[in-house]
Design a protein around this motif. Structure first.
Motif, PDB file in Angstrom:
ATOM      1  N   ARG A 245      55.566  58.105  56.839  1.00  0.00           N
ATOM      2  CA  ARG A 245      54.798  58.553  57.999  1.00  0.00           C
ATOM      3  C   ARG A 245      55.541  58.148  59.284  1.00  0.00           C
ATOM      4  O   ARG A 245      55.153  57.233  60.009  1.00  0.00           O
ATOM      5  CB  ARG A 245      53.415  57.930  57.985  1.00  0.00           C
ATOM      6  CG  ARG A 245      52.644  58.126  56.696  1.00  0.00           C
ATOM      7  CD  ARG A 245      52.240  59.564  56.472  1.00  0.00           C
ATOM      8  NE  ARG A 245      51.357  59.671  55.302  1.00  0.00           N
ATOM      9  CZ  ARG A 245      50.857  60.809  54.853  1.00  0.00           C
ATOM     10  NH1 ARG A 245      51.140  61.946  55.477  1.00  0.00           N
ATOM     11  NH2 ARG A 245      50.083  60.811  53.789  1.00  0.00           N
ATOM     12  N   ALA A 246      56.642  58.826  59.525  1.00  0.00           N
ATOM     13  CA  ALA A 246      57.475  58.519  60.693  1.00  0.00           C
ATOM     14  C   ALA A 246      58.345  59.721  60.985  1.00  0.00           C
ATOM     15  O   ALA A 246      58.433  60.660  60.174  1.00  0.00           O
ATOM     16  CB  ALA A 246      58.339  57.285  60.422  1.00  0.00           C
ATOM     17  N   ASP A 247      58.974  59.702  62.151  1.00  0.00           N
ATOM     18  CA  ASP A 247      59.927  60.768  62.455  1.00  0.00           C
ATOM     19  C   ASP A 247      61.253  60.460  61.751  1.00  0.00           C
ATOM     20  O   ASP A 247      61.473  59.352  61.238  1.00  0.00           O
ATOM     21  CB  ASP A 247      60.122  60.910  63.968  1.00  0.00           C
ATOM     22  CG  ASP A 247      60.611  59.623  64.611  1.00  0.00           C
ATOM     23  OD1 ASP A 247      61.795  59.271  64.425  1.00  0.00           O
ATOM     24  OD2 ASP A 247      59.797  58.941  65.276  1.00  0.00           O
ATOM     25  N   LEU A 248      62.155  61.440  61.743  1.00  0.00           N
ATOM     26  CA  LEU A 248      63.396  61.306  60.980  1.00  0.00           C
ATOM     27  C   LEU A 248      64.249  60.147  61.482  1.00  0.00           C
ATOM     28  O   LEU A 248      64.795  59.374  60.672  1.00  0.00           O
ATOM     29  CB  LEU A 248      64.191  62.620  61.052  1.00  0.00           C
ATOM     30  CG  LEU A 248      65.495  62.643  60.262  1.00  0.00           C
ATOM     31  CD1 LEU A 248      65.244  62.416  58.776  1.00  0.00           C
ATOM     32  CD2 LEU A 248      66.219  63.980  60.479  1.00  0.00           C
ATOM     33  N   ASP A 249      64.370  59.981  62.800  1.00  0.00           N
ATOM     34  CA  ASP A 249      65.215  58.925  63.333  1.00  0.00           C
ATOM     35  C   ASP A 249      64.680  57.548  62.938  1.00  0.00           C
ATOM     36  O   ASP A 249      65.428  56.669  62.513  1.00  0.00           O
ATOM     37  CB  ASP A 249      65.301  59.045  64.860  1.00  0.00           C
ATOM     38  CG  ASP A 249      66.211  57.985  65.469  1.00  0.00           C
ATOM     39  OD1 ASP A 249      67.415  57.984  65.141  1.00  0.00           O
ATOM     40  OD2 ASP A 249      65.721  57.168  66.257  1.00  0.00           O
ATOM     41  N   THR A 250      63.370  57.353  63.066  1.00  0.00           N
ATOM     42  CA  THR A 250      62.763  56.067  62.701  1.00  0.00           C
ATOM     43  C   THR A 250      62.919  55.794  61.211  1.00  0.00           C
ATOM     44  O   THR A 250      63.226  54.677  60.793  1.00  0.00           O
ATOM     45  CB  THR A 250      61.271  56.058  63.075  1.00  0.00           C
ATOM     46  OG1 THR A 250      61.129  56.291  64.481  1.00  0.00           O
ATOM     47  CG2 THR A 250      60.627  54.735  62.717  1.00  0.00           C
ATOM     48  N   ALA A 251      62.743  56.834  60.398  1.00  0.00           N
ATOM     49  CA  ALA A 251      62.829  56.665  58.948  1.00  0.00           C
ATOM     50  C   ALA A 251      64.239  56.290  58.505  1.00  0.00           C
ATOM     51  O   ALA A 251      64.429  55.373  57.700  1.00  0.00           O
ATOM     52  CB  ALA A 251      62.383  57.950  58.251  1.00  0.00           C
ATOM     53  N   THR A 252      65.244  56.975  59.033  1.00  0.00           N
ATOM     54  CA  THR A 252      66.616  56.709  58.596  1.00  0.00           C
ATOM     55  C   THR A 252      67.109  55.343  59.063  1.00  0.00           C
ATOM     56  O   THR A 252      67.896  54.694  58.381  1.00  0.00           O
ATOM     57  CB  THR A 252      67.564  57.799  59.105  1.00  0.00           C
ATOM     58  OG1 THR A 252      67.418  57.954  60.523  1.00  0.00           O
ATOM     59  CG2 THR A 252      67.264  59.130  58.428  1.00  0.00           C
ATOM     60  N   ARG A 253      66.626  54.896  60.232  1.00  0.00           N
ATOM     61  CA  ARG A 253      67.052  53.585  60.721  1.00  0.00           C
ATOM     62  C   ARG A 253      66.410  52.443  59.958  1.00  0.00           C
ATOM     63  O   ARG A 253      66.861  51.299  60.034  1.00  0.00           O
ATOM     64  CB  ARG A 253      66.748  53.453  62.222  1.00  0.00           C
ATOM     65  CG  ARG A 253      67.711  54.228  63.105  1.00  0.00           C
ATOM     66  CD  ARG A 253      67.563  53.882  64.575  1.00  0.00           C
ATOM     67  NE  ARG A 253      66.346  54.459  65.148  1.00  0.00           N
ATOM     68  CZ  ARG A 253      65.281  53.764  65.489  1.00  0.00           C
ATOM     69  NH1 ARG A 253      65.254  52.455  65.302  1.00  0.00           N
ATOM     70  NH2 ARG A 253      64.217  54.354  66.015  1.00  0.00           N
ATOM     71  N   ALA A 254      65.373  52.730  59.193  1.00  0.00           N
ATOM     72  CA  ALA A 254      64.668  51.683  58.455  1.00  0.00           C
ATOM     73  C   ALA A 254      65.323  51.350  57.118  1.00  0.00           C
ATOM     74  O   ALA A 254      64.957  50.354  56.491  1.00  0.00           O
ATOM     75  CB  ALA A 254      63.215  52.115  58.214  1.00  0.00           C
ATOM     76  N   PHE A 255      66.280  52.170  56.677  1.00  0.00           N
ATOM     77  CA  PHE A 255      66.914  51.967  55.382  1.00  0.00           C
ATOM     78  C   PHE A 255      68.431  51.976  55.524  1.00  0.00           C
ATOM     79  O   PHE A 255      68.974  52.435  56.535  1.00  0.00           O
ATOM     80  CB  PHE A 255      66.517  53.087  54.404  1.00  0.00           C
ATOM     81  CG  PHE A 255      65.050  53.154  54.078  1.00  0.00           C
ATOM     82  CD1 PHE A 255      64.522  52.407  53.032  1.00  0.00           C
ATOM     83  CD2 PHE A 255      64.200  53.970  54.817  1.00  0.00           C
ATOM     84  CE1 PHE A 255      63.176  52.469  52.729  1.00  0.00           C
ATOM     85  CE2 PHE A 255      62.849  54.039  54.516  1.00  0.00           C
ATOM     86  CZ  PHE A 255      62.332  53.287  53.466  1.00  0.00           C
ATOM     87  N   THR A 256      69.114  51.496  54.500  1.00  0.00           N
ATOM     88  CA  THR A 256      70.554  51.686  54.422  1.00  0.00           C
ATOM     89  C   THR A 256      70.830  53.158  54.151  1.00  0.00           C
ATOM     90  O   THR A 256      70.054  53.815  53.455  1.00  0.00           O
ATOM     91  CB  THR A 256      71.168  50.832  53.304  1.00  0.00           C
ATOM     92  OG1 THR A 256      70.592  51.204  52.045  1.00  0.00           O
ATOM     93  CG2 THR A 256      70.929  49.357  53.549  1.00  0.00           C
ATOM     94  N   PRO A 257      71.936  53.720  54.678  1.00  0.00           N
ATOM     95  CA  PRO A 257      72.187  55.162  54.547  1.00  0.00           C
ATOM     96  C   PRO A 257      72.274  55.659  53.107  1.00  0.00           C
ATOM     97  O   PRO A 257      71.959  56.817  52.836  1.00  0.00           O
ATOM     98  CB  PRO A 257      73.534  55.342  55.269  1.00  0.00           C
ATOM     99  CG  PRO A 257      73.616  54.192  56.207  1.00  0.00           C
ATOM    100  CD  PRO A 257      72.941  53.063  55.512  1.00  0.00           C
ATOM    101  N   ALA A 258      72.690  54.801  52.166  1.00  0.00           N
ATOM    102  CA  ALA A 258      72.907  55.269  50.791  1.00  0.00           C
ATOM    103  C   ALA A 258      71.655  55.202  49.937  1.00  0.00           C
ATOM    104  O   ALA A 258      71.719  55.480  48.735  1.00  0.00           O
ATOM    105  CB  ALA A 258      74.012  54.452  50.127  1.00  0.00           C
ATOM    106  N   ILE A 259      70.503  54.881  50.520  1.00  0.00           N
ATOM    107  CA  ILE A 259      69.315  54.709  49.696  1.00  0.00           C
ATOM    108  C   ILE A 259      68.803  56.027  49.132  1.00  0.00           C
ATOM    109  O   ILE A 259      68.171  56.069  48.075  1.00  0.00           O
ATOM    110  CB  ILE A 259      68.191  53.998  50.489  1.00  0.00           C
ATOM    111  CG1 ILE A 259      67.145  53.431  49.512  1.00  0.00           C
ATOM    112  CG2 ILE A 259      67.566  54.946  51.521  1.00  0.00           C
ATOM    113  CD1 ILE A 259      66.151  52.495  50.167  1.00  0.00           C
TER     114      ILE A 259
END
Length: 319
Positions: A245-259
């Protein structure tokens, strides 16, 4: 082992930078023994470089006073940028890298004013960059340089590739780009054996040969992004789907890129990934650390692991 020519040039640059150096110290800087260093000195003399030798137990080598190669001039900002770049380059798993870096650093130092030399020396001594352990370093930089040239000229290559489980397969390959990630170099592009985009580790390549066949690279192709995407989509076990439940930028910054892969949808962002049952606990902990809501769509075992984690945290809070 680095090519003798590279080490000979490194010796010359170190002598120009330091003026006078002991035989053992100079040999250690370029990674050879003292006997080999003497051969390098003979090579320099044969090339017309005037070398002076101090004999004895504490003997040293130096260039004839006043001898200098024409310098390459850098601005202050360029010199600092190059110095930081060389610090970073030490962790990139390049074969034969140490002598080349020593030679390049000596060249850079030689053309600087004294004030700037102090700044660059401080950079080398104080800046430390985190590097992941190198998985494997290629025996030489030949494959890397061949693939870079092939990618630039848009020429197909033919190569053998060692599979992790053993055996070699031959294939034609269009190198769209190269990327360094998690301790290894990868070539990313079109594999004509599989007829699809593929990523191949350079240390597993055998006999890279350039072919006279021109290819077209997709416009705006990002080799690192494609490599990350291919790693994220590898199936390690159960398929995972989580609605964030977030926008794309917030979601991607919350994880490592390879997840995994992130796809914007009407209610937020859909995260697709995979993991073995033994790794579900780790994935549940990643979700528990999020600063926004989410919904686990699959699998059930991930919900179970998250519930178990919630119970443990609640018990700890009550205690």
């Amino acid at each position: 082992m680095a090519a003798p020519t590279t080490r000979v040039l490194a010796v010359l640059e170190l002598l120009q930078a330091h003026g006078r150096m002991s035989g053992p110290g100079l040999a250690a800087r370029v990674g050879v023994d003292v006997r080999t260093l003497r051969r390098y000195m003979t090579t320099l003399e044969d090339l017309g470089i005037p070398i002076t030798t101090e004999r004895g137990r504490h003997g040293a080598y130096m260039l004839v006073a006043g001898f200098k190669l024409p310098p390459m001039m850098f601005t202050n900002d360029e010199a600092v940028a190059l110095s930081v770049g060389m610090v970073a380059a030490r962790g990139l798993g390049l074969a034969q890298g140490a002598p080349a870096l020593e030679s390049a650093h000596a060249k850079l130092t030689r053309v600087m004013p004294e004030r700037l030399k102090g700044h660059v020396g401080a950079i080398t001594d104080t800046i430390k960059l985190e590097h992941l352990p190198t998985l494997s370093t290629p025996a030489s930089n030949a494959a890397l340089m061949t693939l870079i040239a092939a990618a630039q000229s848009r020429l197909r290559v033919h190569l053998g590739y060692l599979a992790p489980g053993g055996g070699t397969t031959d294939r034609d390959f269009d190198t769209y780009g190269l990327a360094w990630r998690a301790g290894a170099w990868y070539a990313v592009g079109m594999c004509h054996l599989r007829r699809d985009l593929r990523s191949f580790r350079l240390d597993r390549m055998v006999g890279v040969q350039v072919l006279e066949i021109v290819f077209q690279r997709p416009r705006g192709f990002d080799p690192l992004a494609q490599l990350m995407r291919s790693i994220a989509t590898l199936q390690y076990g159960r398929t995972i789907e989580v609605l964030l439940r977030a926008d794309l930028d917030t979601a991607t910054r919350a994880f490592t890129p390879a997840i995994g892969l992130f796809e914007p949808v009407a209610d937020g962002v859909l995260l697709r990934s995979s993991a073995s049952d033994s790794d579900m606990g780790w994935f549940a902990r990643q979700l528990a650390a999020l600063g926004f809501d989410f919904e686990i769509l699959a699998p059930d075992i991930l919900r179970t692991e998250l519930a178990r984690l919630a119970m443990r945290l609640r018990a700890m809070a009550e205690d």
